[in-house]
Design an enzyme around this catalytic site. Structure first.
Site, PDB file in Angstrom:
ATOM      1  N   ARG A  36      -2.551  -6.011  -8.502  1.00 32.39           N
ATOM      2  CA  ARG A  36      -1.394  -6.866  -8.238  1.00 32.39           C
ATOM      3  C   ARG A  36      -1.227  -7.946  -9.302  1.00 32.39           C
ATOM      4  O   ARG A  36      -0.134  -8.270  -9.703  1.00 32.39           O
ATOM      5  CB  ARG A  36      -1.525  -7.529  -6.863  1.00 32.39           C
ATOM      6  CG  ARG A  36      -1.382  -6.539  -5.724  1.00 32.39           C
ATOM      7  CD  ARG A  36      -1.860  -7.131  -4.442  1.00 32.39           C
ATOM      8  NE  ARG A  36      -3.276  -7.487  -4.560  1.00 32.39           N
ATOM      9  CZ  ARG A  36      -3.946  -8.181  -3.656  1.00 32.39           C
ATOM     10  NH1 ARG A  36      -3.343  -8.624  -2.590  1.00 32.39           N
ATOM     11  NH2 ARG A  36      -5.228  -8.434  -3.830  1.00 32.39           N
ATOM     12  N   HIS A  82       0.839  -1.210   0.000  1.00 30.39           N
ATOM     13  CA  HIS A  82       0.000   0.000   0.000  1.00 30.39           C
ATOM     14  C   HIS A  82       0.871   1.256   0.000  1.00 30.39           C
ATOM     15  O   HIS A  82       0.575   2.232  -0.699  1.00 30.39           O
ATOM     16  CB  HIS A  82      -0.886   0.032   1.249  1.00 30.39           C
ATOM     17  CG  HIS A  82      -1.854  -1.104   1.383  1.00 30.39           C
ATOM     18  ND1 HIS A  82      -1.962  -1.875   2.513  1.00 30.39           N
ATOM     19  CD2 HIS A  82      -2.761  -1.610   0.507  1.00 30.39           C
ATOM     20  CE1 HIS A  82      -2.899  -2.796   2.342  1.00 30.39           C
ATOM     21  NE2 HIS A  82      -3.395  -2.657   1.139  1.00 30.39           N
ATOM     22  N   SER A 142      -2.955  -7.915   2.976  1.00 28.29           N
ATOM     23  CA  SER A 142      -3.080  -7.745   4.426  1.00 28.29           C
ATOM     24  C   SER A 142      -3.427  -9.071   5.101  1.00 28.29           C
ATOM     25  O   SER A 142      -2.951  -9.361   6.195  1.00 28.29           O
ATOM     26  CB  SER A 142      -4.147  -6.703   4.742  1.00 28.29           C
ATOM     27  OG  SER A 142      -3.770  -5.460   4.226  1.00 28.29           O
ATOM     28  N   LYS A 157     -15.579  -8.518   5.022  1.00 30.00           N
ATOM     29  CA  LYS A 157     -14.376  -8.830   5.814  1.00 30.00           C
ATOM     30  C   LYS A 157     -14.620  -8.533   7.293  1.00 30.00           C
ATOM     31  O   LYS A 157     -15.359  -7.606   7.624  1.00 30.00           O
ATOM     32  CB  LYS A 157     -13.195  -7.996   5.338  1.00 30.00           C
ATOM     33  CG  LYS A 157     -12.743  -8.337   3.921  1.00 30.00           C
ATOM     34  CD  LYS A 157     -11.560  -7.467   3.503  1.00 30.00           C
ATOM     35  CE  LYS A 157     -11.089  -7.807   2.100  1.00 30.00           C
ATOM     36  NZ  LYS A 157     -10.048  -6.888   1.634  1.00 30.00           N
TER      37      LYS A 157
HETATM   38  N1  COA Z   1      -0.152  -4.029  -2.343  1.00 28.18           N
HETATM   39  C1  COA Z   1      -0.432  -4.942  -1.426  1.00 28.18           C
HETATM   40  N2  COA Z   1      -1.667  -5.357  -1.158  1.00 28.18           N
HETATM   41  C2  COA Z   1      -2.664  -4.809  -1.847  1.00 28.18           C
HETATM   42  C3  COA Z   1      -2.436  -3.846  -2.827  1.00 28.18           C
HETATM   43  C4  COA Z   1      -1.109  -3.453  -3.059  1.00 28.18           C
HETATM   44  N3  COA Z   1      -0.800  -2.557  -3.989  1.00 28.18           N
HETATM   45  N4  COA Z   1      -3.632  -3.480  -3.341  1.00 28.18           N
HETATM   46  C5  COA Z   1      -4.563  -4.212  -2.723  1.00 28.18           C
HETATM   47  N5  COA Z   1      -3.979  -5.016  -1.821  1.00 28.18           N
HETATM   48  C6  COA Z   1      -4.634  -6.014  -0.984  1.00 28.18           C
HETATM   49  C7  COA Z   1      -5.158  -5.547   0.313  1.00 28.18           C
HETATM   50  O1  COA Z   1      -4.189  -5.685   1.328  1.00 28.18           O
HETATM   51  C8  COA Z   1      -6.327  -6.469   0.514  1.00 28.18           C
HETATM   52  O2  COA Z   1      -5.904  -7.700   0.989  1.00 28.18           O
HETATM   53  P1  COA Z   1      -6.812  -8.575   1.973  1.00 28.18           P
HETATM   54  O3  COA Z   1      -8.099  -8.811   1.249  1.00 28.18           O
HETATM   55  O4  COA Z   1      -5.987  -9.766   2.164  1.00 28.18           O
HETATM   56  O5  COA Z   1      -6.998  -7.755   3.202  1.00 28.18           O
HETATM   57  C9  COA Z   1      -6.860  -6.699  -0.888  1.00 28.18           C
HETATM   58  O6  COA Z   1      -5.783  -6.470  -1.724  1.00 28.18           O
HETATM   59  C10 COA Z   1      -7.948  -5.793  -1.341  1.00 28.18           C
HETATM   60  O7  COA Z   1      -8.349  -4.979  -0.303  1.00 28.18           O
HETATM   61  P2  COA Z   1      -8.589  -3.437  -0.358  1.00 28.18           P
HETATM   62  O8  COA Z   1      -7.729  -2.758  -1.357  1.00 28.18           O
HETATM   63  O9  COA Z   1      -8.503  -2.933   1.008  1.00 28.18           O
HETATM   64  O10 COA Z   1     -10.005  -3.381  -0.930  1.00 28.18           O
HETATM   65  P3  COA Z   1     -11.292  -4.071  -0.393  1.00 28.18           P
HETATM   66  O11 COA Z   1     -11.760  -4.928  -1.492  1.00 28.18           O
HETATM   67  O12 COA Z   1     -11.174  -4.667   0.941  1.00 28.18           O
HETATM   68  O13 COA Z   1     -12.264  -2.854  -0.188  1.00 28.18           O
HETATM   69  C11 COA Z   1     -13.274  -0.799  -0.597  1.00 28.18           C
HETATM   70  C12 COA Z   1     -12.277  -1.790  -1.061  1.00 28.18           C
HETATM   71  C13 COA Z   1     -13.187  -0.529   0.891  1.00 28.18           C
HETATM   72  C14 COA Z   1     -12.927   0.453  -1.354  1.00 28.18           C
HETATM   73  C15 COA Z   1     -14.658  -1.332  -0.990  1.00 28.18           C
HETATM   74  O14 COA Z   1     -15.031  -2.410  -0.184  1.00 28.18           O
HETATM   75  C16 COA Z   1     -15.699  -0.273  -0.882  1.00 28.18           C
HETATM   76  O15 COA Z   1     -15.800   0.518  -1.775  1.00 28.18           O
HETATM   77  N6  COA Z   1     -16.468  -0.233   0.207  1.00 28.18           N
HETATM   78  C17 COA Z   1     -17.493   0.778   0.402  1.00 28.18           C
HETATM   79  C18 COA Z   1     -18.883   0.280  -0.034  1.00 28.18           C
HETATM   80  C19 COA Z   1     -19.086   0.458  -1.503  1.00 28.18           C
HETATM   81  O16 COA Z   1     -18.986   1.537  -2.048  1.00 28.18           O
HETATM   82  N7  COA Z   1     -19.392  -0.656  -2.159  1.00 28.18           N
HETATM   83  C20 COA Z   1     -19.576  -0.678  -3.572  1.00 28.18           C
HETATM   84  C21 COA Z   1     -18.261  -0.769  -4.262  1.00 28.18           C
HETATM   85  S1  COA Z   1     -18.511  -0.988  -5.992  1.00 28.18           S
END
Ligand code: COA
Length: 175
Positions: free
Chosen positions: A90, A17, A128, A41
Site C-alpha cells: 500500500r 483485498h 482491516s 494480532k
Molecule cells: N488493501 C487493503 N488492506 C491491505 C492490503 C490491501 N491491498 N494489503 C494488506 N492490507 C492490510 C490488511 O488489512 C492488514 O491490516 P490490519 O493489520 O489493520 O489488519 C495489513 O495490511 C496486513 O495484514 P495481512 O496482509 O493480513 O498480513 P499479516 O501481516 O497480518 O499476516 C501472514 C500475513 C498471515 C501471511 C503472516 O502473518 C504469516 O505468514 N503468518 C504465518 C506464520 C509465518 O509463516 N511466519 C513467518 C512469516 S516470514
C-alpha cells in the site's frame, strides 16, 4: 500452469483485498486465497468466519479458491504447490515488513517467489483494523467493505444495532 497464493489475516476482507484478488486472478491460472493467523494480532473473526466471508466475496471469480492454514506460510506454499506468493503493497511503510517476510519465506522455501501488487490508489489507506475501529465507533464502513461484511462486523461489535445505518436496514436478526 502458474499457481499463486494470496495469504493474509483478512480480518475482515476489505475492498482493498478484493481488488488485489481480482487483479492477481487475471495474471495467474489459479489463485488460492489463504487465511492464516498472525500471532501478534487478536482477530475479531474466527478463521472459519473469515473463510466464509472470502468465499462470498470471491464467488464470481472462477479461478479463485479459499482455504486456511495453521503454521508457516512457506510450508503452506509447499503443500499448496504454488510458485508464487502474492502480497499487496500500500505504501512505503509496508515495504520493510514485506521485504523481510519475502526474504524469510524464500530461505524457508526456495521454490517460491513473492510478487508484490501495488494497492490501487483508492484503497491505499485502507486496512482491516481501520475498518474495525470505524465500526466500533459506529461510523459508516460501507465504502470500505461489501455490505454483507459490514453487517457481520456490526453484529460482532455492536450486536444491539445502530439505528439509521445503511448496513443495519436489512439486518433483522440483531441479538
Ligand atoms: N488493501 C487493503 N488492506 C491491505 C492490503 C490491501 N491491498 N494489503 C494488506 N492490507 C492490510 C490488511 O488489512 C492488514 O491490516 P490490519 O493489520 O489493520 O489488519 C495489513 O495490511 C496486513 O495484514 P495481512 O496482509 O493480513 O498480513 P499479516 O501481516 O497480518 O499476516 C501472514 C500475513 C498471515 C501471511 C503472516 O502473518 C504469516 O505468514 N503468518 C504465518 C506464520 C509465518 O509463516 N511466519 C513467518 C512469516 S516470514
Amino acid at each position: 500452469m502458474s499457481n499463486a497464493l494470496y495469504p493474509g489475516s483478512f480480518d475482515p476482507v476489505t475492498y482493498g483485498h478484493i481488488d488485489i484478488i481480482k487483479r492477481a486472478a487475471r495474471i495467474f491460472d489459479t489463485l488460492t486465497v489463504g487465511v492464516l493467523n498472525n500471532n501478534v494480532k487478536s482477530p475479531l473473526f474466527s478463521v472459519e468466519e473469515r473463510v466464509k466471508m472470502l468465499q462470498t466475496a470471491c464467488a464470481g471469480i472462477p479461478n479463485v479458491s479459499i482455504s486456511s492454514w495453521q503454521g508457516l506460510l512457506a510450508e503452506y506454499a509447499r503443500q499448496a504447490e504454488v510458485d508464487v506468493i502474492i502480497r499487496g503493497l500500500r505504501a512505503v511503510t509496508d515495504f520493510e515488513y514485506e521485504l523481510q517476510m519475502a526474504q524469510t519465506n524464500k530461505k524457508l522455501n526456495p521454490k517460491v517467489e513473492t510478487v508484490f501488487l501495488t494497492a490501487s490508489l483508492e484503497y491505499a489507506y485502507l486496512s482491516s483494523s481501520v475498518v474495525r475501529e470505524v465500526a466500533a465507533f459506529g461510523g459508516d464502513i460501507g465504502i470500505f467493505v461489501p455490505d454483507f461484511v459490514a453487517r457481520e462486523i456490526y453484529l460482532k461489535l455492536r450486536p444491539e444495532g445502530v439505528s439509521g445505518r445503511a448496513e443495519d436496514k436489512d439486518t433483522d436478526n440483531e441479538q
